[in-house]
Design a protein around this motif. Sequence first.
Motif, short mmCIF file in Angstrom:
data_model
loop_
_atom_site.label_atom_id
_atom_site.label_comp_id
_atom_site.label_asym_id
_atom_site.label_seq_id
_atom_site.Cartn_x
_atom_site.Cartn_y
_atom_site.Cartn_z
N PRO A 240 0.82 -1.22 0.00
CA PRO A 240 0.00 0.00 0.00
C PRO A 240 0.85 1.27 0.00
O PRO A 240 1.91 1.33 0.63
CB PRO A 240 -0.81 -0.13 1.30
CG PRO A 240 -0.06 -1.08 2.14
CD PRO A 240 0.60 -2.03 1.21
N SER A 241 0.37 2.27 -0.72
CA SER A 241 1.11 3.53 -0.87
C SER A 241 1.24 4.31 0.44
O SER A 241 2.08 5.21 0.54
CB SER A 241 0.42 4.42 -1.92
OG SER A 241 -0.93 4.68 -1.55
N SER A 242 0.43 3.96 1.43
CA SER A 242 0.53 4.64 2.72
C SER A 242 1.84 4.32 3.44
O SER A 242 2.34 5.11 4.24
CB SER A 242 -0.66 4.26 3.62
OG SER A 242 -0.70 2.85 3.80
N GLU A 243 2.41 3.13 3.16
CA GLU A 243 3.64 2.72 3.82
C GLU A 243 4.83 2.54 2.87
O GLU A 243 5.98 2.66 3.29
CB GLU A 243 3.42 1.38 4.55
CG GLU A 243 2.39 1.44 5.67
CD GLU A 243 2.25 0.10 6.36
OE1 GLU A 243 3.29 -0.54 6.62
OE2 GLU A 243 1.10 -0.33 6.60
N TYR A 244 4.53 2.26 1.61
CA TYR A 244 5.60 1.90 0.67
C TYR A 244 5.68 2.88 -0.51
O TYR A 244 4.70 3.52 -0.87
CB TYR A 244 5.39 0.49 0.12
CG TYR A 244 5.43 -0.59 1.17
CD1 TYR A 244 6.62 -1.24 1.49
CD2 TYR A 244 4.26 -0.97 1.85
CE1 TYR A 244 6.66 -2.23 2.45
CE2 TYR A 244 4.30 -1.97 2.82
CZ TYR A 244 5.50 -2.59 3.11
OH TYR A 244 5.53 -3.58 4.07
N VAL A 245 6.86 2.92 -1.09
CA VAL A 245 7.07 3.64 -2.35
C VAL A 245 7.30 2.60 -3.43
O VAL A 245 8.29 1.86 -3.39
CB VAL A 245 8.29 4.58 -2.26
CG1 VAL A 245 8.52 5.27 -3.60
CG2 VAL A 245 8.10 5.62 -1.16
N VAL A 246 6.37 2.51 -4.37
CA VAL A 246 6.47 1.57 -5.48
C VAL A 246 6.53 2.38 -6.77
O VAL A 246 5.59 3.10 -7.11
CB VAL A 246 5.26 0.61 -5.52
CG1 VAL A 246 5.40 -0.37 -6.69
CG2 VAL A 246 5.12 -0.14 -4.20
N SER A 247 7.64 2.28 -7.48
CA SER A 247 7.81 3.12 -8.67
C SER A 247 8.69 2.44 -9.70
O SER A 247 9.43 1.49 -9.39
CB SER A 247 8.41 4.47 -8.28
OG SER A 247 9.68 4.27 -7.66
N LYS A 248 8.62 2.94 -10.92
CA LYS A 248 9.51 2.48 -11.99
C LYS A 248 10.92 2.96 -11.68
O LYS A 248 11.13 4.09 -11.23
CB LYS A 248 9.07 3.05 -13.34
CG LYS A 248 7.76 2.48 -13.87
CD LYS A 248 7.98 1.15 -14.54
CE LYS A 248 6.71 0.67 -15.25
NZ LYS A 248 6.91 -0.62 -15.92
N ASP A 249 11.88 2.11 -11.92
CA ASP A 249 13.27 2.43 -11.60
C ASP A 249 13.91 3.20 -12.76
O ASP A 249 14.70 2.67 -13.53
CB ASP A 249 14.05 1.14 -11.34
CG ASP A 249 15.47 1.42 -10.85
OD1 ASP A 249 15.74 2.57 -10.47
OD2 ASP A 249 16.29 0.49 -10.84
N THR A 250 13.56 4.50 -12.87
CA THR A 250 14.09 5.33 -13.96
C THR A 250 15.42 5.97 -13.61
O THR A 250 16.07 6.57 -14.46
CB THR A 250 13.08 6.44 -14.31
OG1 THR A 250 12.79 7.18 -13.11
CG2 THR A 250 11.81 5.86 -14.87
N ASN A 251 15.84 5.87 -12.35
CA ASN A 251 17.09 6.51 -11.92
C ASN A 251 18.30 5.60 -12.02
O ASN A 251 19.43 6.05 -11.84
CB ASN A 251 16.96 7.01 -10.47
CG ASN A 251 15.93 8.11 -10.35
OD1 ASN A 251 15.85 8.96 -11.21
ND2 ASN A 251 15.15 8.09 -9.29
N ALA A 252 18.06 4.31 -12.26
CA ALA A 252 19.17 3.36 -12.26
C ALA A 252 20.24 3.71 -13.28
O ALA A 252 21.43 3.56 -13.05
CB ALA A 252 18.64 1.95 -12.53
#
Length: 377
Positions: A240-252
Motif C-alpha cells: 500500500p502507498s501509505s507505507e511503501y514507495v512503489v515506482s519504476k526504476d528510472t534513476n538506475a
Amino acid sequence: MIDRMVLDKELVFLIHNAYAYITRKKVRTSILFLILMVILLSLYGCLSILSSNLRMEKSLNEVSLSSIVVQKKDGSDFENQYFNNSVYEYDFASKLEDAKTVSIKQGVKLDSLPEEYKNVVSVVGTNNTSKNVLFRSGVFTLISGKNINSKDRNSILIHSDLAKKNHLKVGDTICLNSHTYTIKGIFEGKKHETYTGLSSDLSENTVFVDYHSLDTKMIHKMTVFSKKETMLKQVQSLYPSSEYVVSKDTNAYKSSLESIQSMKHMIQILSCSIIVCGLVVLSLVLVLWLRDRMHEIGVLLSIGKSKMEIIVQFILELVFISFPSGIILCAFSVIKHNTLCFILSYGLLMSIIIVSVLMASLMIMIKKPREILSKLS
C-alpha cells in the motif's frame, strides 16, 4: 525512341569525358580522392558512433522502464514477497574478523571508536549481484570470478582494493561475524560515499553476500523485473502507498543516459561541422580548378553542350573519384553489419559533391555562353 537514343549518347559522352579527365589529371584526382575519402570516413565514423549510442540509449531505457522498485517510506525493513524475476537486498554492517579493512585516507576519522565499530564493512545481501543498481549502472564492475545468483550459498564478492590489501583471491575464504564465506568474485569501482568516520563508508569496504546465507526474511529493497504493464499495479496492490514507495526504476541509469545524450549531442554537432567544412573545402578547391578549365568549358559550349550537361560531367568526375574509397568502406561495413551507416554517409557525401559543384559552378551559371566563348578568342 530517337530521343532516348540521343539521351543515351549524351550520357555516354559525359561519362567518357569525366573518366578521361580524372585519368589524365592524376595529381588533381589524387588530391580530390584524399578530400573525399576524409569526408566519407569522418561521416561514417560519426554515424557509427551515433548509431551505437542510439542502440545503447534504447536498451537502457527499456531496461530501466521494465524494473519496479519497492521500498518503505521510512527506510525500514519489510518482509520479502517472492516475485518471479525479482532481486531483493538487505543492507547491514558487519565486523571483518580475519582481514583488515581499507583505511580512510581523507575525510572524518574517529579515534575513540568502540571496538565493535572498528574494522567493519558494509554488507549487501542479495540474490543477484548482476542486477544490483551499482553493477547495472557501471559504478561497480566485476573483474574476476562470477556474480552471485539465487543458487549460491555462503558466497561473497569483495572489492579489488580489499582483496589486494589482504592478499585474497577468488576461491579464498573470509569471515564476517563468525560466518565464513567463499570469495566468488572481485569487483572494482567507486560509488558515492558519505563519510561518518566508519570504515564501512568506503566503496573499498563494501561487500556483497548471497541473501540465502543470511538468517532473515527481511529486506530493505526489492526490484521486480517485468515488461508486463500490469505488473506495476500487481506490486502496488501488495504494498500500500501509505507505507511503501512503489515506482519504476528510472534513476538506475540516469547518469549513463545523461552521458550518452551528451555524447550524442556532441557527435551531431561534429557531423554538421564535417558537412559544412567538407562543402567549404571542396567548393574552394573546385572554384580554383574550374578557372583553369574555362577553355574546356568554352569548347564544350561551342559544340552545343549545355551548362547543365557540363555541371553533370563535373559531378560524375567526383563520383568516379569517390568510388574506390566507397567500395572499400562498403565491404568493411558489410563485415561489421553496419551497412545503414555506410548508405547514409555515402548519401551525404553525394549531397556534398552536388552542392559543392553547384556552388563552384556559379560563375558558369551566371555568365552567358557568348561571354565565356569570347574569352577564348
